[in-house]
Design a protein around this motif. Structure first.
Motif, PDB file in Angstrom:
ATOM      1  N   LEU A 187      -5.266  11.140 -21.362  1.00 50.86           N
ATOM      2  CA  LEU A 187      -5.274  11.817 -20.049  1.00 50.86           C
ATOM      3  C   LEU A 187      -5.238  10.676 -19.191  1.00 50.86           C
ATOM      4  CD1 LEU A 187      -6.008  14.189 -18.053  1.00 50.86           C
ATOM      5  CD2 LEU A 187      -8.376  13.707 -18.568  1.00 50.86           C
ATOM      6  N   ASP A 188      -5.934   9.509 -19.284  1.00 52.82           N
ATOM      7  CA  ASP A 188      -5.960   8.347 -18.387  1.00 52.82           C
ATOM      8  C   ASP A 188      -4.579   7.750 -18.255  1.00 52.82           C
ATOM      9  OD1 ASP A 188      -8.654   8.790 -18.686  1.00 52.82           O
ATOM     10  OD2 ASP A 188      -9.026   6.764 -19.480  1.00 52.82           O
ATOM     11  N   SER A 189      -3.653   7.991 -19.393  1.00 54.54           N
ATOM     12  CA  SER A 189      -2.425   7.521 -19.262  1.00 54.54           C
ATOM     13  C   SER A 189      -1.196   8.315 -18.526  1.00 54.54           C
ATOM     14  CB  SER A 189      -1.881   7.268 -20.692  1.00 54.54           C
ATOM     15  OG  SER A 189      -2.752   6.475 -21.590  1.00 54.54           O
ATOM     16  N   LEU A 190      -1.762   9.081 -18.078  1.00 54.55           N
ATOM     17  CA  LEU A 190      -0.574  10.227 -17.362  1.00 54.55           C
ATOM     18  C   LEU A 190      -0.519   9.694 -15.906  1.00 54.55           C
ATOM     19  CD1 LEU A 190      -2.265  13.787 -17.885  1.00 54.55           C
ATOM     20  CD2 LEU A 190      -0.255  12.792 -18.870  1.00 54.55           C
ATOM     21  N   PRO A 191       0.678  10.050 -15.399  1.00 45.75           N
ATOM     22  CA  PRO A 191       1.040   9.370 -13.946  1.00 45.75           C
ATOM     23  C   PRO A 191      -0.346   9.769 -12.877  1.00 45.75           C
ATOM     24  CG  PRO A 191       2.794  10.238 -15.034  1.00 45.75           C
ATOM     25  CD  PRO A 191       1.761  10.728 -15.944  1.00 45.75           C
ATOM     26  N   VAL A 192      -0.305   8.968 -12.019  1.00 42.80           N
ATOM     27  CA  VAL A 192      -1.481   9.080 -11.089  1.00 42.80           C
ATOM     28  C   VAL A 192      -1.178  10.626 -10.216  1.00 42.80           C
ATOM     29  CG1 VAL A 192      -2.431   8.237  -8.849  1.00 42.80           C
ATOM     30  CG2 VAL A 192      -2.242   6.746 -10.940  1.00 42.80           C
ATOM     31  N   ASP A 193       0.002  10.934 -10.039  1.00 45.63           N
ATOM     32  CA  ASP A 193       0.261  11.871  -9.397  1.00 45.63           C
ATOM     33  C   ASP A 193      -0.088  13.282 -10.183  1.00 45.63           C
ATOM     34  OD1 ASP A 193       2.438  11.519 -11.043  1.00 45.63           O
ATOM     35  OD2 ASP A 193       3.999  12.064  -9.467  1.00 45.63           O
ATOM     36  N   VAL A 194      -0.080  13.282 -11.270  1.00 47.16           N
ATOM     37  CA  VAL A 194      -0.567  14.275 -12.209  1.00 47.16           C
ATOM     38  C   VAL A 194      -2.235  14.341 -12.238  1.00 47.16           C
ATOM     39  CG1 VAL A 194      -0.350  15.197 -14.756  1.00 47.16           C
ATOM     40  CG2 VAL A 194       1.509  13.977 -13.906  1.00 47.16           C
ATOM     41  N   HIS A 195      -2.762  13.291 -12.349  1.00 47.49           N
ATOM     42  CA  HIS A 195      -4.081  12.988 -12.239  1.00 47.49           C
ATOM     43  C   HIS A 195      -4.523  13.681 -10.805  1.00 47.49           C
ATOM     44  CE1 HIS A 195      -4.550   9.394 -14.570  1.00 47.49           C
ATOM     45  NE2 HIS A 195      -4.569  10.238 -15.340  1.00 47.49           N
ATOM     46  N   PHE A 196      -3.777  13.689  -9.643  1.00 45.07           N
ATOM     47  CA  PHE A 196      -4.222  14.089  -8.402  1.00 45.07           C
ATOM     48  C   PHE A 196      -3.961  15.774  -8.654  1.00 45.07           C
ATOM     49  CE2 PHE A 196      -2.621  15.651  -4.500  1.00 45.07           C
ATOM     50  CZ  PHE A 196      -3.956  15.593  -3.509  1.00 45.07           C
ATOM     51  N   LEU A 197      -3.022  16.020  -9.240  1.00 51.63           N
ATOM     52  CA  LEU A 197      -2.749  17.554  -9.455  1.00 51.63           C
ATOM     53  C   LEU A 197      -3.574  18.060 -10.131  1.00 51.63           C
ATOM     54  CD1 LEU A 197      -0.680  19.963  -8.810  1.00 51.63           C
ATOM     55  CD2 LEU A 197       0.322  19.337 -10.945  1.00 51.63           C
ATOM     56  N   ILE A 198      -4.168  17.528 -11.212  1.00 47.33           N
ATOM     57  CA  ILE A 198      -5.277  18.096 -11.954  1.00 47.33           C
ATOM     58  C   ILE A 198      -6.668  18.327 -11.110  1.00 47.33           C
ATOM     59  CG2 ILE A 198      -6.731  17.685 -14.007  1.00 47.33           C
ATOM     60  CD1 ILE A 198      -4.467  16.410 -15.351  1.00 47.33           C
ATOM     61  N   MET A 199      -7.086  17.227 -10.303  1.00 45.94           N
ATOM     62  CA  MET A 199      -8.314  17.084  -9.514  1.00 45.94           C
ATOM     63  C   MET A 199      -7.884  18.161  -8.373  1.00 45.94           C
ATOM     64  SD  MET A 199      -9.464  13.317  -9.272  1.00 45.94           S
ATOM     65  CE  MET A 199      -7.888  12.642  -8.768  1.00 45.94           C
ATOM     66  N   VAL A 234      -2.637   9.875  -0.500  1.00 45.06           N
ATOM     67  CA  VAL A 234      -3.724   9.943  -1.452  1.00 45.06           C
ATOM     68  C   VAL A 234      -3.410   9.408  -2.566  1.00 45.06           C
ATOM     69  CG1 VAL A 234      -5.399  11.350  -2.694  1.00 45.06           C
ATOM     70  CG2 VAL A 234      -4.965  11.994  -0.362  1.00 45.06           C
ATOM     71  N   ILE A 235      -2.172  10.044  -3.108  1.00 37.98           N
ATOM     72  CA  ILE A 235      -1.654   9.542  -4.470  1.00 37.98           C
ATOM     73  C   ILE A 235      -1.289   7.958  -4.281  1.00 37.98           C
ATOM     74  CG2 ILE A 235       0.327   9.743  -5.988  1.00 37.98           C
ATOM     75  CD1 ILE A 235       0.503  12.686  -5.135  1.00 37.98           C
ATOM     76  N   ARG A 236      -0.816   7.395  -3.173  1.00 35.38           N
ATOM     77  CA  ARG A 236      -0.503   6.334  -3.141  1.00 35.38           C
ATOM     78  C   ARG A 236      -1.557   5.204  -3.206  1.00 35.38           C
ATOM     79  NH1 ARG A 236       2.719   6.593   0.735  1.00 35.38           N
ATOM     80  NH2 ARG A 236       1.166   5.834   2.552  1.00 35.38           N
ATOM     81  N   SER A 237      -2.638   6.001  -2.721  1.00 31.32           N
ATOM     82  CA  SER A 237      -4.134   5.130  -2.930  1.00 31.32           C
ATOM     83  C   SER A 237      -4.513   5.094  -4.211  1.00 31.32           C
ATOM     84  CB  SER A 237      -5.207   5.809  -1.948  1.00 31.32           C
ATOM     85  OG  SER A 237      -6.395   5.231  -1.897  1.00 31.32           O
ATOM     86  N   LEU A 238      -4.476   6.140  -4.827  1.00 31.70           N
ATOM     87  CA  LEU A 238      -5.018   6.010  -6.280  1.00 31.70           C
ATOM     88  C   LEU A 238      -3.981   5.171  -6.907  1.00 31.70           C
ATOM     89  CD1 LEU A 238      -5.799  10.077  -6.532  1.00 31.70           C
ATOM     90  CD2 LEU A 238      -7.319   8.349  -6.244  1.00 31.70           C
ATOM     91  N   ASP A 271     -12.704   7.940  -4.763  1.00 34.13           N
ATOM     92  CA  ASP A 271     -12.043   7.552  -3.580  1.00 34.13           C
ATOM     93  C   ASP A 271     -12.138   8.211  -2.327  1.00 34.13           C
ATOM     94  OD1 ASP A 271      -9.101   7.809  -2.020  1.00 34.13           O
ATOM     95  OD2 ASP A 271      -8.877   6.118  -3.425  1.00 34.13           O
ATOM     96  N   PRO A 272     -12.375   7.523  -1.330  1.00 32.25           N
ATOM     97  CA  PRO A 272     -12.873   8.000  -0.044  1.00 32.25           C
ATOM     98  C   PRO A 272     -11.522   9.038   0.623  1.00 32.25           C
ATOM     99  CG  PRO A 272     -12.472   5.733   0.328  1.00 32.25           C
ATOM    100  CD  PRO A 272     -12.580   6.082  -0.938  1.00 32.25           C
ATOM    101  N   LEU A 273     -10.549   8.517   0.173  1.00 27.39           N
ATOM    102  CA  LEU A 273      -9.243   9.361   0.749  1.00 27.39           C
ATOM    103  C   LEU A 273      -9.103  10.764   0.162  1.00 27.39           C
ATOM    104  CD1 LEU A 273      -6.319   6.852   1.677  1.00 27.39           C
ATOM    105  CD2 LEU A 273      -7.988   7.724   2.984  1.00 27.39           C
ATOM    106  N   LEU A 274      -9.440  10.720  -1.067  1.00 28.28           N
ATOM    107  CA  LEU A 274      -9.486  11.872  -1.880  1.00 28.28           C
ATOM    108  C   LEU A 274     -10.301  12.874  -1.494  1.00 28.28           C
ATOM    109  CD1 LEU A 274      -8.507  13.513  -4.642  1.00 28.28           C
ATOM    110  CD2 LEU A 274     -10.494  12.341  -5.717  1.00 28.28           C
ATOM    111  N   TRP A 275     -11.465  12.527  -1.215  1.00 25.41           N
ATOM    112  CA  TRP A 275     -12.468  13.550  -0.542  1.00 25.41           C
ATOM    113  C   TRP A 275     -12.057  13.929   0.729  1.00 25.41           C
ATOM    114  CZ3 TRP A 275     -15.456  16.354  -3.605  1.00 25.41           C
ATOM    115  CH2 TRP A 275     -15.806  15.878  -4.936  1.00 25.41           C
ATOM    116  N   ARG A 276     -11.680  12.890   1.702  1.00 19.70           N
ATOM    117  CA  ARG A 276     -11.123  13.337   3.069  1.00 19.70           C
ATOM    118  C   ARG A 276     -10.147  14.325   2.948  1.00 19.70           C
ATOM    119  NH1 ARG A 276     -10.146  10.410   8.644  1.00 19.70           N
ATOM    120  NH2 ARG A 276      -8.714  11.916   9.552  1.00 19.70           N
ATOM    121  N   PHE A 277      -9.249  14.274   1.998  1.00 20.02           N
ATOM    122  CA  PHE A 277      -8.112  15.253   1.797  1.00 20.02           C
ATOM    123  C   PHE A 277      -8.770  16.696   1.304  1.00 20.02           C
ATOM    124  CE2 PHE A 277      -5.662  17.799  -1.170  1.00 20.02           C
ATOM    125  CZ  PHE A 277      -4.572  17.788  -0.609  1.00 20.02           C
TER     126      PHE A 277
END
Length: 408
Positions: A51-63, A13-17, A87-93
């Motif tokens: 917030l947008d400038s944080l790494p994507v893996d931090v975005h994912f952790l927040i969500m 998921v993180i790689r997709s984002l 993102d469809p993979l996010l919601w599948r997760f």
């Protein structure tokens, strides 16, 4: 679910984002602190926030710590977040993570499990360098976001469409007409194979469902059942149907053996090899007079999986249109004997899923698939229930009464 479902790792998921952000929002990972360069610029999208400038893996952790409603609100804050949260993979997760912890599911909110049985979208397919727009990427042919919001208990009521006006008026007019006491036939292995008897607990729990007496309506060979009061206002009747006599049931429970049910007659197999049953004559009488059915399933781990086809066939037998309308509801009490150990259950979905362990009961969605409920024409619901405390029972009875036209 009966078959294995391909799991989705966080790294996928993180790689997709990350790939998506790098392609469509290449400046989101950078913050420009030079205010002089921004004079006269009023476009919010040109100035990413911290917030947008944080790494994507931090975005994912927040969500992962947000509720579904909060994730949707986050998507309303900017174009960037609107794209990320779709993102469809996010919601599948999220669907694979949270679905085993949903305490109930019904014919309107059941996810399309075939979407989860399908192979994962390959990285090349979803992250390739084709000339596609961001919104087109979000329009996945497998809408996991819609499936999640439809089934998640915390947001399913907001997701479901409102009733048409004519149904609201009809319901109001029906409430003005005195209705007879609804009757339900209750059967299933969860009544007989658990260490704690659900029926006994039900009769001895006046604080949950007070017993209001025995009705005068008799059924030959069955009796009249027992009437209960729901919230001290609505009376309903339950007819308990056992597979055999008490001594045989107790011996089979202690020895963990299967017994031949006297409620059904095995007629053979259909063209697909599935068993076919017909109700015994006294069960046929019950099917013709009741307003719905309560099936008590054994949800304890390792119990009942091998008998799923027979259970599904017996449910189809009593719900056959030969005996009554296909509008009669089926409530499945997915029952275990006792509560999970302290700390094993929680109302917070993301907290539940963050503990890397297996829940000590069959999930509602798994039970629905095991019993073949999505293929039924009748309305149905699966409700997690505990025999010892009767937790979850009132939620199931409330749904059952509403389906029978009782104004709650």
């Amino acid at each position: 679910m009966a078959g294995p479902i391909q799991q989705l790792s966080e790294s996928t998921v993180i790689r997709s984002l990350r790939r998506f952000r790098d392609r469509y929002f290449p400046t989101s990972g950078k913050v420009n602190n030079d205010d002089d360069d921004n004079v006269g610029m009023d476009d919010e999208e040109s100035q990413p926030c911290y917030l947008d400038s944080l790494p994507v893996d931090v975005h994912f952790l927040i969500m992962t710590f947000l509720s579904p409603a909060d994730i949707c609100r986050l998507g309303a804050t900017s174009q960037y977040w609107r794209a990320m949260v779709r993102d469809p993979l996010l919601w599948r997760f999220f669907l694979l993570r949270d679905m085993p912890y949903w305490p109930s599911i019904d014919h309107l909110t059941m996810p399309q499990l075939e979407l989860l049985d399908s192979p994962l979208v390959s990285e090349n397919e979803i992250l390739d360098d084709t000339e596609e727009e961001g919104d087109q990427r979000m329009e996945s042919k497998l809408d996991y976001m819609a499936e999640y919001l439809k089934g998640c208990p915390s947001c399913r009521q907001k997701w479901l469409p409102s009733r048409p006006t004519y149904k609201v008026v009809t319901s109001f007019l029906q409430s003005l007409v005195p209705s007879s006491e609804p009757r339900y036939a209750m059967f299933g292995p969860g009544m007989e194979k658990l260490d704690v008897s659900l029926v006994t607990r039900l009769m001895r729990a006046p604080d949950v469902l007070p017993v209001s007496g025995t009705p005068h309506r008799q059924i030959n060979g069955i009796g009249s059942g027992i009437s209960y009061m729901f919230k001290n206002q609505h009376k309903f009747n339950i007819l308990a149907l056992y597979s055999t006599n008490r001594a045989e049931r107790e011996r089979a429970r202690v020895e963990q053996q299967s017994i031949s049910s006297k409620l059904f007659t095995f007629e053979g197999s259909d063209d697909s090899g599935y068993p076919v049953y017909s109700p015994a004559p006294h069960v046929q009488q019950v099917c013709q007079v009741v307003d719905g059915f309560i099936y008590v399933a054994n949800a304890e781990p390792g119990r009942g999986e091998e008998e799923g086809e027979s259970e599904a066939a017996q449910i189809r037998a009593v719900l056959s249109s030969i005996w009554g309308s296909t509008s009669r509801p089926l409530l499945v009490l997915s029952c275990v004997s006792r509560e999970e150990t302290e700390g094993a259950s929680t109302t917070s979905l993301h907290a539940s899923a963050s503990r890397n362990r297996t829940r000590c009961r069959t999930a509602c969605v798994d039970m629905a698939k095991r019993l073949g409920l999505p293929q039924l024409a009748n309305p149905w619901m699966v409700q997690d229930t505990v025999a010892e405390s009767l937790s979850g029972l009132l939620d199931g009875i409330s749904w059952l009464l509403r389906c029978s036209g009782v104004k709650l």
